[in-house]
Design a protein around this motif. Sequence first.
Motif, PDB file in Angstrom:
ATOM      1  N   ILE A 121     -19.231 -65.037  48.200  1.00  0.00           N
ATOM      2  CA  ILE A 121     -18.033 -65.468  46.929  1.00  0.00           C
ATOM      3  C   ILE A 121     -16.691 -65.031  46.064  1.00  0.00           C
ATOM      4  CG2 ILE A 121     -17.995 -66.140  44.174  1.00  0.00           C
ATOM      5  CD1 ILE A 121     -20.759 -65.865  44.046  1.00  0.00           C
ATOM      6  N   VAL A 122     -15.154 -65.285  46.805  1.00  0.00           N
ATOM      7  CA  VAL A 122     -14.898 -64.868  46.452  1.00  0.00           C
ATOM      8  C   VAL A 122     -13.643 -65.075  45.525  1.00  0.00           C
ATOM      9  CG1 VAL A 122     -12.110 -64.531  47.372  1.00  0.00           C
ATOM     10  CG2 VAL A 122     -14.062 -64.698  48.827  1.00  0.00           C
ATOM     11  N   MET A 123     -13.306 -64.314  44.462  1.00  0.00           N
ATOM     12  CA  MET A 123     -12.539 -65.103  43.439  1.00  0.00           C
ATOM     13  C   MET A 123     -11.559 -64.045  43.110  1.00  0.00           C
ATOM     14  SD  MET A 123     -16.061 -64.456  40.822  1.00  0.00           S
ATOM     15  CE  MET A 123     -16.637 -63.555  41.295  1.00  0.00           C
ATOM     16  N   TRP A 124     -10.212 -64.962  42.372  1.00  0.00           N
ATOM     17  CA  TRP A 124      -9.511 -64.330  42.046  1.00  0.00           C
ATOM     18  C   TRP A 124      -9.769 -64.311  40.232  1.00  0.00           C
ATOM     19  CZ3 TRP A 124      -5.031 -61.899  44.369  1.00  0.00           C
ATOM     20  CH2 TRP A 124      -3.510 -62.160  43.784  1.00  0.00           C
ATOM     21  N   ILE A 125      -8.656 -63.200  39.350  1.00  0.00           N
ATOM     22  CA  ILE A 125      -8.524 -63.501  37.661  1.00  0.00           C
ATOM     23  C   ILE A 125      -7.231 -62.576  37.672  1.00  0.00           C
ATOM     24  CG2 ILE A 125      -9.578 -62.822  35.777  1.00  0.00           C
ATOM     25  CD1 ILE A 125     -11.608 -64.930  37.419  1.00  0.00           C
ATOM     26  N   HIS A 126      -6.347 -63.148  37.343  1.00  0.00           N
ATOM     27  CA  HIS A 126      -5.020 -62.597  36.804  1.00  0.00           C
ATOM     28  C   HIS A 126      -5.955 -62.008  35.113  1.00  0.00           C
ATOM     29  CE1 HIS A 126      -0.955 -61.901  36.199  1.00  0.00           C
ATOM     30  NE2 HIS A 126      -0.875 -62.173  34.875  1.00  0.00           N
ATOM     31  N   VAL A 127      -5.614 -60.523  34.564  1.00  0.00           N
ATOM     32  CA  VAL A 127      -6.194 -59.852  33.953  1.00  0.00           C
ATOM     33  C   VAL A 127      -4.934 -60.064  33.140  1.00  0.00           C
ATOM     34  CG1 VAL A 127      -7.490 -57.894  32.338  1.00  0.00           C
ATOM     35  CG2 VAL A 127      -7.773 -58.953  35.307  1.00  0.00           C
ATOM     36  N   SER A 128      -4.058 -59.205  32.748  1.00  0.00           N
ATOM     37  CA  SER A 128      -2.822 -59.533  32.246  1.00  0.00           C
ATOM     38  C   SER A 128      -3.205 -57.873  30.878  1.00  0.00           C
ATOM     39  CB  SER A 128      -2.120 -60.214  31.968  1.00  0.00           C
ATOM     40  OG  SER A 128      -0.792 -59.788  31.294  1.00  0.00           O
TER      41      SER A 128
ATOM     42  N   LYS B 127     -25.479 -62.145  45.523  1.00  0.00           N
ATOM     43  CA  LYS B 127     -24.370 -62.730  46.631  1.00  0.00           C
ATOM     44  C   LYS B 127     -23.682 -61.513  47.211  1.00  0.00           C
ATOM     45  CE  LYS B 127     -26.275 -67.257  46.472  1.00  0.00           C
ATOM     46  NZ  LYS B 127     -25.054 -68.194  45.183  1.00  0.00           N
ATOM     47  N   ARG B 128     -22.590 -61.297  48.443  1.00  0.00           N
ATOM     48  CA  ARG B 128     -21.818 -60.733  48.737  1.00  0.00           C
ATOM     49  C   ARG B 128     -20.912 -60.685  47.985  1.00  0.00           C
ATOM     50  NH1 ARG B 128     -21.963 -59.402  54.110  1.00  0.00           N
ATOM     51  NH2 ARG B 128     -23.334 -58.048  53.345  1.00  0.00           N
ATOM     52  N   ILE B 129     -19.855 -60.456  46.368  1.00  0.00           N
ATOM     53  CA  ILE B 129     -18.827 -60.696  46.041  1.00  0.00           C
ATOM     54  C   ILE B 129     -17.808 -59.747  46.371  1.00  0.00           C
ATOM     55  CG2 ILE B 129     -18.176 -61.388  43.657  1.00  0.00           C
ATOM     56  CD1 ILE B 129     -20.934 -61.312  43.365  1.00  0.00           C
ATOM     57  N   LEU B 130     -17.074 -60.786  46.343  1.00  0.00           N
ATOM     58  CA  LEU B 130     -15.213 -59.896  46.371  1.00  0.00           C
ATOM     59  C   LEU B 130     -14.520 -60.424  45.247  1.00  0.00           C
ATOM     60  CD1 LEU B 130     -12.626 -58.608  47.376  1.00  0.00           C
ATOM     61  CD2 LEU B 130     -12.083 -60.066  48.588  1.00  0.00           C
ATOM     62  N   LEU B 131     -13.935 -60.065  43.957  1.00  0.00           N
ATOM     63  CA  LEU B 131     -14.189 -59.961  43.028  1.00  0.00           C
ATOM     64  C   LEU B 131     -12.381 -59.158  42.661  1.00  0.00           C
ATOM     65  CD1 LEU B 131     -13.389 -60.990  40.030  1.00  0.00           C
ATOM     66  CD2 LEU B 131     -14.379 -59.132  39.195  1.00  0.00           C
ATOM     67  N   VAL B 132     -11.305 -60.022  42.656  1.00  0.00           N
ATOM     68  CA  VAL B 132      -9.974 -60.190  42.873  1.00  0.00           C
ATOM     69  C   VAL B 132      -9.268 -59.701  41.094  1.00  0.00           C
ATOM     70  CG1 VAL B 132      -7.016 -60.152  43.714  1.00  0.00           C
ATOM     71  CG2 VAL B 132      -8.633 -60.463  45.067  1.00  0.00           C
ATOM     72  N   LEU B 133      -9.382 -58.554  40.748  1.00  0.00           N
ATOM     73  CA  LEU B 133      -8.260 -58.061  39.458  1.00  0.00           C
ATOM     74  C   LEU B 133      -7.131 -57.873  39.722  1.00  0.00           C
ATOM     75  CD1 LEU B 133     -11.574 -56.496  38.491  1.00  0.00           C
ATOM     76  CD2 LEU B 133     -10.746 -59.035  37.826  1.00  0.00           C
ATOM     77  N   ASP B 134      -5.966 -59.078  39.285  1.00  0.00           N
ATOM     78  CA  ASP B 134      -4.686 -58.765  39.597  1.00  0.00           C
ATOM     79  C   ASP B 134      -4.068 -57.950  38.259  1.00  0.00           C
ATOM     80  OD1 ASP B 134      -2.031 -58.540  40.264  1.00  0.00           O
ATOM     81  OD2 ASP B 134      -2.067 -60.859  40.067  1.00  0.00           O
ATOM     82  N   ASP B 135      -3.504 -57.332  37.736  1.00  0.00           N
ATOM     83  CA  ASP B 135      -2.441 -57.168  36.876  1.00  0.00           C
ATOM     84  C   ASP B 135      -2.903 -56.210  35.813  1.00  0.00           C
ATOM     85  OD1 ASP B 135       0.275 -56.313  35.551  1.00  0.00           O
ATOM     86  OD2 ASP B 135       0.451 -58.192  35.272  1.00  0.00           O
ATOM     87  N   VAL B 136      -3.887 -55.494  36.151  1.00  0.00           N
ATOM     88  CA  VAL B 136      -4.798 -54.736  35.461  1.00  0.00           C
ATOM     89  C   VAL B 136      -4.647 -53.794  34.551  1.00  0.00           C
ATOM     90  CG1 VAL B 136      -7.469 -53.259  34.574  1.00  0.00           C
ATOM     91  CG2 VAL B 136      -7.086 -55.616  36.450  1.00  0.00           C
TER      92      VAL B 136
END
Length: 925
Positions: free
Chosen positions: A253-260, A301-310
């Motif tokens: 699983i690959v996820m992109w989350i914009h946090v701000s 699941k092996r996960i990649l979570l990208v947290l952008d702009d924390v």
Amino acid sequence: MADPISIGAAIGWGVTAVGWLASPIIPRLLNRGFALLEFNASEKLKILDIQVLQLQRVMEVVDESTYRVRLEPLLEKLKSAFYEAEDILDRVEYQSLKKQIQDAKLSGSKMDLLKKNLRSSMPSSPLKDEESGMSKSQLAKSLNKIESAVSDACKVLEQLNLPGVSNDNGRRVVSTSSCSAAITVGPLRVIGRDQDRDKIIAMLHANEHQCQVNTVSGTCYSVIGIHGIAGSGKSTLARCVYDHENMEDHFNIVMWIHVSQKFSLDSIFREMFEGATGEECPKFSSLNVLKESLEKKLRGKRILLVLDDVWYNNRNSEDREELQKLISPLHVGKEGSRILVTSRTEAALVTLGAVKERCIPISDLDDELFLEMFMHYALQGARVSDNDRRILEMIGEDIAKKLKRSPLAARTVGSRLRETQTVEFWRSVKDRDLLNDTMGALWWSYQYLDEQVRRCFSYCSIFPRRHRLKRDELVKLWVAEGFIKTSKPEEEMEDVAKDYFDELFSASFLQLGGEETSYDIIRGLHYVDYFTIHDLLCDLAEEVAGRDYFRIEKGSTEEGPQEGPQDVRYLFVRAYYSEMLIEKISGLKNLRTLIIYPTISVNLTKWKVFESVFNMLGGLRKLRVLKLGFSGRDLSNRLIRIPDSIGRLKHLRCFCLETVTLLRIIVPSNFTKLYHMQVVEFRGCHSLAFSGDMTNLVNLRRVILRSALDFPGVGRLTCLQMLSNFTIRKEQGYEPHQLKHLNKLQDRLQIRGLENVQSKEEALEVNLAGKEKLTEVVLEWNSGNCGPEDHDDVLEGLCPSKYLERLGIWGYHGMTFPNWMMGEHNGGPKNLQQLTFGGWSQQGLAPDLGPFIHLHSLYIIRCSWDALPGMEHLKSLKILNISSCKHMQSLGPLPKSLEKFTVVNCNPKFKRLCNDYWAESRKDC
């Protein structure tokens, strides 16, 4: 719509206004002033608090020049009144210190009286006019100016009928979409980041045993972070990595989350659900149910979570808790899962669990790569003639230089240019302000800083661009200027200032530039880190600093250096000297900082310039910081007297005089009446003589010079943080108890003359165990009349702090080893890294170093032992150096950790034995 250039200018002025009004310094100063006037100001201060908050909120939304014209003079009036009141209160503190010092000299118990009074240099009860050196009416008049300025500004705001906009913390709420660096304009292309991209991908794919240990123990994931200033390309780099992993099958699983800055867990978990399943997230009855459903999708699941702009505020514990909750669903994933985070601060990455080695600072692009990036966005797919393309490329090169290597500016400006690819339009754009979007994003980051940290950042604007800033240098300047406030008596201002520095560094307002050599008597020749400020952040610092800060640089104009505004308060002069310039500077009566860097060049025939400079600058009565340097030929070993005029600078806290050649300097007695003095530097001075009583300088924290600090009664200076060495003598003022209360000493302390200490009780008076901030101690006996038994008792009483890292003991003639060295004592240095024995006279076996299991380096020099015990238990020992030990015959087993074994000027038989032993032990390596 308002012109973007006007808005940019208004933002700069608004930043200055808000930075000033947001600080708590105005109410704090008023409170102190009213207390001196015997006035209960609680109700008055409540009203002022409301007015100041109202002003702050409205200043944040002012973006039209018509409003600015009416409000700016009021702000200047308020600042001027504040500075005036601050100066008056500083004079009151000076008079209070003077009285306390005089009383202490008359008292039989000087130390206790000074310690009691110096907890606060402000008087506990209102001073009479003759005690304060000023009129109460003068102070009242100054405080009324501040009240009047705030009140007048509020009246103008009522007439303007402007709305105030702020969040719960009194700070402006900025739309996350308006400033987010995550928004990419035009086609995405990563230029100049290949090494960073490959490094991050390698970290993502590395086996766990190849990775650094994660700070979040027991988790199935590890954290990798990218940090840097707004608009530097963090999100673009992360997106490139994200796109690469979407094409691979390493992660399930690959996820992109914009946090701000502001986020809700509900919306973040919904985005994660949709990213994990590819389906729309259904409605759930509660956040807990949503989280449970999300965890079912992620489990195993092996996960990649990208947290952008924390975003993360290290002063807000709720921020830490929310960030931990944000990543909590990943604990059900498979080992080898990863979280990739982008943030403007390194602190955010560490809070989420990244170790230092996996916090990657985004680097600047060089000019060539930046131009390539800019032209990609501006000319991608352009349908123009070859001739027009050549002209556009030339204009584009000029435009790129104005963008100061900001990737965000390259994208936004380049995309605008791509829409109209004509020579006329590009030429018109070349002459405009092109950094509004980027500056808006940086302003957003600046707002997020603590108020006092903002003031420290503004101060950095006086230094030239790309100036090499040192942490310790900035800390002492900020403290001297009074920018550091703490309400905790046990907290040192320097420690708070270092926290401020670290916050600026974490948020990328300061960037690590590299290392350079430095010298001081404490550490000798050593390397120190230096830091720089990105050009865009220099622009921001200059905007927020306003008229108070100015610098004069050589060659600023064809006629010579430019002149600063008459009301300037902080001035930096770079490599330029003329008597006319000094004369003009002497007319800047509001100056608080004057730094002339690097040196004023004079020759032997014009050495009177030295005295004339001091006499002219003696009129700058409000100076807190004065840094001067002189250089010239044929000046070596010359005797220089600092003029008596230095004594006029009663506000002075930091005085630095640097000379390139070695000089002898005589300091006048007036200097010792500068009771606020905190830092004194005489770099290049090999002989220093004080005419007055140095113990009057009760606030003195650091004295930096080549020679030793030598005057009687140093024990009265309980604020002292630096004392390179102290020689115990059989004279008044040089007794062991002089060191008893100097428990703020840091770095290195060398104690000489221990032959003059007669007993363990006298040695205990040194209170070495209480000096917990010392990292190195050197103890030294010279020839004397005391016998071996005296040495034994004295060394027993000199047990260092448990935090000590380096210890040297020279000239010891005792017959036994102290209990704290043999492990028979609860105290002693448990984490000692380096140990030096020099000139020990005992015969027989050297001491067993069993307690020092963390020892890294051992030096044995000119000692009389004939054998060394086994050291195999010292499993951290890397360096063993034995020098000039003529009686040494044998040694026991050495640890396998040893990397460097040196034997110099010892008996040949022993040296051969060591060489053979070392050669044999290396065969197994």
